[in-house]
Scaffold this motif. Structure first.
Motif, mmCIF file in Angstrom:
data_model
loop_
_atom_site.group_PDB
_atom_site.id
_atom_site.type_symbol
_atom_site.label_atom_id
_atom_site.label_comp_id
_atom_site.label_asym_id
_atom_site.label_seq_id
_atom_site.Cartn_x
_atom_site.Cartn_y
_atom_site.Cartn_z
ATOM 1 N N THR A 143 0.702 -1.283 -0.016
ATOM 2 C CA THR A 143 -0.176 -0.092 0.132
ATOM 3 C C THR A 143 0.979 1.393 -0.068
ATOM 4 O O THR A 143 2.069 1.034 0.116
ATOM 5 C CB THR A 143 -1.073 -0.153 1.069
ATOM 6 N N HIS A 203 -5.630 -0.442 -1.308
ATOM 7 C CA HIS A 203 -5.792 0.540 -0.401
ATOM 8 C C HIS A 203 -6.878 0.465 0.655
ATOM 9 O O HIS A 203 -7.081 0.995 1.578
ATOM 10 C CB HIS A 203 -5.952 1.830 -1.316
ATOM 11 N N ASP A 204 -7.750 -0.617 0.231
ATOM 12 C CA ASP A 204 -8.815 -0.819 1.222
ATOM 13 C C ASP A 204 -8.493 -1.292 2.550
ATOM 14 O O ASP A 204 -7.454 -2.310 2.687
ATOM 15 C CB ASP A 204 -9.914 -1.964 0.606
ATOM 16 N N PRO A 205 -8.962 -0.801 3.569
ATOM 17 C CA PRO A 205 -8.363 -1.269 4.911
ATOM 18 C C PRO A 205 -8.798 -2.525 5.421
ATOM 19 O O PRO A 205 -8.059 -2.933 6.123
ATOM 20 C CB PRO A 205 -9.281 -0.022 6.148
ATOM 21 N N GLU A 206 -9.779 -3.238 5.051
ATOM 22 C CA GLU A 206 -10.155 -4.495 5.423
ATOM 23 C C GLU A 206 -9.293 -5.488 4.686
ATOM 24 O O GLU A 206 -8.737 -6.495 5.297
ATOM 25 C CB GLU A 206 -11.669 -4.886 5.006
ATOM 26 N N ILE A 216 -6.011 -4.786 3.840
ATOM 27 C CA ILE A 216 -4.747 -4.517 4.378
ATOM 28 C C ILE A 216 -4.859 -5.362 5.939
ATOM 29 O O ILE A 216 -3.709 -5.863 6.163
ATOM 30 C CB ILE A 216 -4.817 -3.120 4.899
ATOM 31 N N ARG A 217 -5.860 -5.336 6.759
ATOM 32 C CA ARG A 217 -6.065 -5.885 7.769
ATOM 33 C C ARG A 217 -6.168 -7.337 7.603
ATOM 34 O O ARG A 217 -5.704 -8.074 8.624
ATOM 35 C CB ARG A 217 -7.211 -5.323 8.768
ATOM 36 N N THR A 276 0.078 5.418 6.219
ATOM 37 C CA THR A 276 -1.144 4.344 6.340
ATOM 38 C C THR A 276 -1.642 4.204 7.740
ATOM 39 O O THR A 276 -2.614 3.808 8.089
ATOM 40 C CB THR A 276 -0.697 3.403 5.523
ATOM 41 N N TYR A 288 -3.868 6.646 9.568
ATOM 42 C CA TYR A 288 -5.456 6.238 9.037
ATOM 43 C C TYR A 288 -6.034 4.985 9.514
ATOM 44 O O TYR A 288 -7.212 5.205 10.015
ATOM 45 C CB TYR A 288 -5.444 6.577 7.383
ATOM 46 N N LEU A 289 -5.319 3.889 9.588
ATOM 47 C CA LEU A 289 -5.816 2.621 10.108
ATOM 48 C C LEU A 289 -6.155 2.830 11.659
ATOM 49 O O LEU A 289 -7.311 1.894 12.280
ATOM 50 C CB LEU A 289 -4.594 1.495 9.804
ATOM 51 N N ARG A 308 -8.065 11.192 9.537
ATOM 52 C CA ARG A 308 -9.328 10.568 8.738
ATOM 53 C C ARG A 308 -9.369 11.492 7.638
ATOM 54 O O ARG A 308 -8.722 12.695 7.734
ATOM 55 C CB ARG A 308 -10.609 10.651 9.383
#
Length: 597
Positions: free
Chosen positions: A32, A522-525, A527-528, A564, A567-568, A573
């Motif tokens: 990312t 880029h999607d946080p889900e 990435i997690r 990143t 923001y995570l 935000r």
């Protein structure tokens, strides 16, 4: 060399700053970072390019000539890289022959299933057509005519070079002396009269076997009930005995629009035909024939056609000073269809004019002219189904069942429900069960990545980049690849947030099968859900190309350099941009939008 890692030394492709890193294999790594930071340069232009290049170099020189040449990336050394597959968002498909079904390799399995276990419906009477044998016929007639006197007969065709008496003599020589009925071209011969009971079962089977042998596979059972003769016909082949229509065994090609065996003869399997659009030829119905209602004839090149129209119209008393809208249907038909060929000195009409133009289409200006007045329409022969009529006689499922085109028109989630509830008719072999299992698995993959709304008949060239990428992803899952490297470019693009977890599940399945996954995302889900996260930056272009953070997710939250991470974990935000206040109505008005769906 460490067998558990892809080891990269001195990566300098595009804006990368001489990177050295180790990426674990059989894990999911998300790259990312801000746009332009070098994510694609590392994932696609370096790692994928080298993995694909090395894999292609294992082919023979003969095979390599058919593949695209890949340049070596600007990198010092890469070790431990598996064969690589890139799944990006580009849609390379331009042909209308490619559909979701062919792209996901489902059509091949579905047409194989139809060729093996579907049932046939007669095109005339609509009844099921089955292949009978003496035992199956006996099983049907005993309960149907229980304890009743029945007559078993078989037909004998009279060849054109034989007389009826000659056939009768041949039958008498074989012991058949009783005739049920006689026509000019055939004779109905009595095999036996017997009572339909289980006691007589062996005799019934012998009679039916002999009747089918001499009747070319056909046999008829007659029974008199209440002064009415009930007649039931049976056949050993795919033959509708009631309608006397013989059918062929199905083949895979019959259910494929990419095969000349199954493709509609009118549209050649495209589902559409090109023809003249008369609304373009006569765009203004308020104009008269004299004022130029027929648009293509109002140029110097074809003014002669306009003059001939006027001359022939005067002979046939067709009004030329009345608007096209007010002409009768018969008069309009005369103008468009004509009355004969030009060589015969008759009025040829607009349709023959365009047919003559098509014979001159080797000239560029003629092709340009034709393109202005032609349009694609749904094929009138197959109604867009692309297949020959014979293919729609074969069905799967309960009741009247579904044709293969009915299945192709179902949304994928409904197609999955249909195949999950489908019970294969007996007798079927293990191969048919395997094919059905593969169909269910692939449809489930497509549903899992949020594509349950698509139909298998949807043209591939109309799909978005995200849809194409997820179909390619499920195709990779369906082929059960292992020990491969998959490089994906933002697979969550265009996907509703409720379906992100489904996509993550598919990626984890691919990883758990023994593959290495590298995702630019880029999607946080997503990435997690990664095993390892790599944050590129710190800025775009020449300010990027460095690794700001690389490690496990829990370590990312502790990083002070990664944007990143801020923001995570909620420290930052994205604020809404200030609205621009415009005078008057702050709206963009869209009316009657009807593109695609």
């Amino acid at each position: 060399m460490d067998q558990g890692f892809i080891i990269i030394e001195g990566a300098r492709q595009n804006n990368l700053k001489n990177l050295n890193l180790k990426i674990p294999i059989k894990k999911m790594t998300v790259i990312t970072g801000v746009s332009g930071s070098g994510k694609s340069s590392l994932a696609f232009d370096t790692i994928y390019a080298e993995g694909q290049r090395r894999y292609i170099e294992t082919f023979s020189s003969y095979a390599r000539q058919f593949l695209d040449r890949m340049d070596k990336p600007n990198v010092g050394k890469i070790d431990g890289i598996p064969p690589a597959i890139a799944i990006d968002q580009t849609n390379p498909v331009r042909t209308s022959r490619s559909t979701v079904g062919t792209m996901a390799e489902l059509n091949d399995h579905i047409k194989l299933l139809y060729s093996r276990v579907s049932f046939l419906v007669c095109k005339k009477c609509g009844n099921k057509v089955t292949s009978d044998n003496p035992e199956s016929v006996c099983d049907k007639i005993i309960p149907l005519f229980k304890n009743k006197d029945i007559l078993i007969t078989f037909p004998v065709q009279i060849p054109a070079n034989f007389q009826i008496q000659e056939i009768m003599d041949l039958l008498s020589a074989q012991g058949y002396t009783r005739i049920y009925s006689q026509e000019d071209t055939s004779i109905e011969v009595i095999q036996d009269r017997v009572i339909a009971t289980n006691v007589n079962r062996s005799r019934l089977i012998e009679d039916l076997e002999a009747a089918m042998k001499h009747g070319n596979g056909k046999v008829t059972v007659h029974c008199e009930e209440s002064e009415k003769i009930i007649k039931k016909s049976y056949s050993s082949g795919l033959h509708c005995a009631d309608c006397d229509i013989l059918y062929r065994e199905p083949s895979q090609g019959l259910f494929s629009f990419n095969s000349p065996v199954g493709a509609c003869e009118t549209c050649k399997g495209f589902g559409r035909v090109i023809g003249v659009d008369y609304s373009l030829v006569i765009p203004d119905e308020n104009k008269t024939l004299r004022d130029g209602a027929v648009k293509p004839w109002q140029t110097k090149s074809f003014s002669e056609c306009q003059d001939e129209l006027m001359a022939f119209a005067a002979k046939r008393k067709i009004p030329v000073d009345v608007s096209w809208r007010d002409l009768t249907e018969k008069q309009k038909k005369w103008v468009l269809d004509g009355e004969g060929e030009f060589d015969e000195g008759k009025w040829y009409g607009v349709s023959r004019f365009f047919k003559w133009l098509e014979g001159k289409s080797y000239k560029m200006h003629i092709r340009v002219l034709l393109s202005r007045y032609r349009v694609y329409r749904i094929c009138p022969a197959c109604n867009g189904a692309r297949l020959k009529p014979e293919a729609f006689l074969w069905r799967l499922g309960d009741g009247i069942g579904l044709t293969i085109h009915d299945v192709m028109l179902l949304p994928i989630e409904k197609a999955l429900a249909f195949f999950e509830s489908l019970k294969l008719p007996a007798p079927y072999d293990e191969a048919a069960e395997m094919v059905l299992k593969e169909i269910r698995t692939r449809l489930k993959y497509l549903t899992d990545v949020g594509l349950g709304y698509l139909t298998l008949d949807r043209q591939s060239r109309t799909l978005s980049g995200g849809e194409v990428q997820r179909i390619n992803l499920t195709t990779a899952l369906g082929t059960s690849l292992v020990n491969a490297l998959f490089v994906l470019d933002e697979p969550s693009i265009g996907l509703h947030s409720r379906d992100i977890n489904r996509l993550i599940g598919v990626l984890h399945n691919l990883r758990d099968a023994g593959n290495t996954i590298i995702v630019v995302e880029h999607d946080p889900e997503v990435i997690r859900a990664a095993d390892y996260v790599m944050d590129m930056g710190p800025g775009p272009g020449e300010h990027g190309g460095e690794i700001v953070f690389y490690g496990k997710l829990r370590e990312l939250f502790l990083s002070k350099d990664s944007k990143t991470a801020l923001y995570l974990n909620g420290q930052k935000r994205i604020e809404d941009h200030n609205r621009i206040n415009l005078p008057g109505n702050n709206s963009l008005i869209i009316r009657e939008a009807s593109e695609h769906n």
